[in-house]
Write an enzyme that holds these catalytic residues in place. Structure first.
Site, PDB file in Angstrom:
ATOM      1  N   PHE A   1     -56.309  35.478  25.741  1.00 50.21           N
ATOM      2  CA  PHE A   1     -56.001  34.049  25.587  1.00 50.21           C
ATOM      3  C   PHE A   1     -55.050  33.646  26.705  1.00 50.21           C
ATOM      4  CE2 PHE A   1     -53.663  30.318  24.420  1.00 50.21           C
ATOM      5  CZ  PHE A   1     -54.677  29.469  23.987  1.00 50.21           C
TER       6      PHE A   1
ATOM      7  N   ASP B   1     -49.496  37.785  32.242  1.00 50.85           N
ATOM      8  CA  ASP B   1     -49.289  36.535  31.515  1.00 50.85           C
ATOM      9  C   ASP B   1     -48.282  36.801  30.392  1.00 50.85           C
ATOM     10  OD1 ASP B   1     -49.291  34.265  29.985  1.00 50.85           O
ATOM     11  OD2 ASP B   1     -51.475  34.032  29.935  1.00 50.85           O
TER      12      ASP B   1
ATOM     13  N   LYS C   1     -43.949  28.419  27.339  1.00 48.39           N
ATOM     14  CA  LYS C   1     -43.442  28.392  25.966  1.00 48.39           C
ATOM     15  C   LYS C   1     -41.907  28.363  25.918  1.00 48.39           C
ATOM     16  CE  LYS C   1     -47.530  29.567  23.462  1.00 48.39           C
ATOM     17  NZ  LYS C   1     -48.617  30.323  24.075  1.00 48.39           N
TER      18      LYS C   1
HETATM   19  C1  LIG Z   1     -49.846  29.768  24.777  1.00 47.31           C
HETATM   20  C2  LIG Z   1     -50.377  30.628  25.863  1.00 47.31           C
HETATM   21  C3  LIG Z   1     -50.927  30.069  27.028  1.00 47.31           C
HETATM   22  C4  LIG Z   1     -51.146  28.591  27.205  1.00 47.31           C
HETATM   23  O1  LIG Z   1     -49.988  27.845  27.134  1.00 47.31           O
HETATM   24  P1  LIG Z   1     -50.084  26.245  26.883  1.00 47.31           P
HETATM   25  O2  LIG Z   1     -48.687  25.771  27.079  1.00 47.31           O
HETATM   26  O3  LIG Z   1     -50.574  26.087  25.464  1.00 47.31           O
HETATM   27  O4  LIG Z   1     -51.052  25.707  27.866  1.00 47.31           O
HETATM   28  C5  LIG Z   1     -51.317  30.939  28.037  1.00 47.31           C
HETATM   29  N1  LIG Z   1     -51.186  32.268  27.904  1.00 47.31           N
HETATM   30  C6  LIG Z   1     -50.678  32.849  26.790  1.00 47.31           C
HETATM   31  C7  LIG Z   1     -50.545  34.328  26.725  1.00 47.31           C
HETATM   32  C8  LIG Z   1     -50.275  32.038  25.728  1.00 47.31           C
HETATM   33  O5  LIG Z   1     -49.795  32.605  24.618  1.00 47.31           O
END
Ligand SMILES: *Cc1c(COP(=O)(O)O)cnc(C)c1O
Length: 403
Positions: A144, A229, A258
């Protein structure tokens, strides 16, 4: 209007006028502080989700609220057409905290990932010498990374992916946690490996020991960028600044988001090697709000909280307690527990209640948490939570599991 009618009336508005791209628990929050939230009818709940790790420092941490207020009273936006007095300091402080050389500021997590993909491709053509338009990026099953068209192009979740084509080519998927598969997938056109150090949405999936060291070696040997990520796993969630720190591995680029905005505003960044981010030239990438003064002021306050190490330590210590308590529920409605620090994926017994049913029962007990997929609960309390509050929530979970 009775209490329940007020909640129901607000939910009815959401459902009538808001696009139905979420299925929230039926609770309407109107106030929050620290690890606790209050609904429109005055009921209090312990937050056991933290906005998917956007609220690592709890709701409205006083240092963060103060930084936001002070900045809003002085200067909010300049655009990057001009300099502002917060941007450079934020970049310098974030680079120092993360041990990196350069910072690219954006707003949302998906934008940080998009930016990292663009930078990796540009680097592949301009530095590595990959044939034009042939660059490949290796990604993992059940990944994700956000919701843009390019990012959902390499999602294997049909709900996130289907009917959004035509899709962006150039991504190669390998099983998460299989370092040999990463090695086998690397070819002359490979620009990068892009993965979550611990997969969040997939259900807090921790790869096998040694996986990351092996992937790091494969990347180094083949002149391939390692992009971690850490949008959900980073910034103290697992008990270290980065989840990769547990593995003794450094990425070439990290995507952050986040918690970087302290749960106040969206702030994201790509941090890493200057020779890689250095492929960006004026005009080649940008964002109106990326690195705007309010984002930088809040981001600097977040860096200040992380620099003390206090949150990393709390997550490590309290995380051990959380995992001990959750593991004691194995066989009593819980089939598996994964994770690290104050972060856990709890697989529910397939014969027991669903994730939604358990989340609803927990809501009735005054604890907010949310399922990911049908039978997994994702637990990620704010790192300001206390040991007693963890016990309170796990006691509630124990009751909620009983059919
Ligand atoms: C939440 C998340 C995203 C996307 O972040 P948004 O601010 O919702 O666009 C990307 N990578 C990971 C691992 C995430 O948990």
């Amino acid at each position: 209007m009775s209490d329940m009618q007020q909640t129901a009336g607000i939910i009815a508005l959401d459902e009538r006028w808001g696009a139905h791209n979420y299925h929230p628990l039926p609770v309407v929050i109107s106030e929050a502080e620290g690890a606790w939230v209050t609904d429109v009818d005055g009921r209090r709940y312990l937050d056991f989700l933290s906005g998917y790790s956007a609220l690592n420092f709890g709701h409205r941490h006083p240092d963060l609220v103060r930084a936001a207020h002070e900045q809003i009273d002085r200067l909010t936006l300049t655009s990057r057409a001009f300099h502002n007095d917060q941007f450079g300091a934020f970049c310098a402080e974030l680079a120092e905290l993360t041990g990196t050389e350069m910072v690219l500021t954006m707003n949302t997590g998906a934008e940080a990932v998009e930016s990292a993909i663009k930078v990796a491709r540009k680097w592949a053509y301009e530095v590595k010498g990959v044939a034009f338009d042939a660059a490949e990026i290796i990604v993992a099953t059940h990944n994700f990374h956000g919701r843009t068209t390019t990012i959902v192009s390499f999602s294997d979740d049909p709900v996130a992916h289907d009917n959004y084509g035509p899709f962006t080519p150039g991504f190669v998927t390998v099983p998460y946690g299989d370092a040999q598969a990463v090695r086998d997938a690397i070819g002359p056109n490979t620009a990068a490996v892009l993965m979550e150090p611990i997969q969040g949405e997939a259900g807090v999936v921790v790869p096998p020991a040694g996986f990351w060291a092996d992937v790091r070696d494969a990347c180094t040997e083949n002149e391939v960028l390692l992009i971690a990520d850490e949008i959900q796993s980073g910034l103290a969630r697992t008990g270290r600044l980065f989840a990769l720190d547990h593995e003794g591995v450094r990425a070439d680029l990290y995507t952050l988001g986040k918690a970087l905005g302290g749960g106040i505003i969206p702030v994201s960044a790509v941090v890493g090697r200057a020779d890689v981010l250095g492929v960006l030239r004026p005009g080649s990438h940008g964002s109106t709000f990326g690195g705007y003064p309010v984002a930088c002021a809040v981001g600097r306050a977040v860096v200040g909280l992380l620099a003390t190490g206090e949150f990393q330590e709390r997550s490590a210590d309290l995380g051990r307690h959380l995992h001990d308590r959750l593991e004691a529920l194995l066989g009593q409605g819980v089939a598996a527990v994964r994770g690290r620090g104050l972060w856990a994926g709890v697989d529910l017994d397939p014969l027991g209640r669903t994730g939604r049913e358990v989340s609803m029962a927990l809501r009735d007990e005054g604890v907010l948490c949310k399922e990911t997929h049908e039978r997994t609960l994702r637990i990620a309390p704010p790192l300001v939570i206390t040991r007693d509050e963890i016990d309170h929530a796990v006691d509630a979970l124990e009751r909620a599991l009983k059919v």
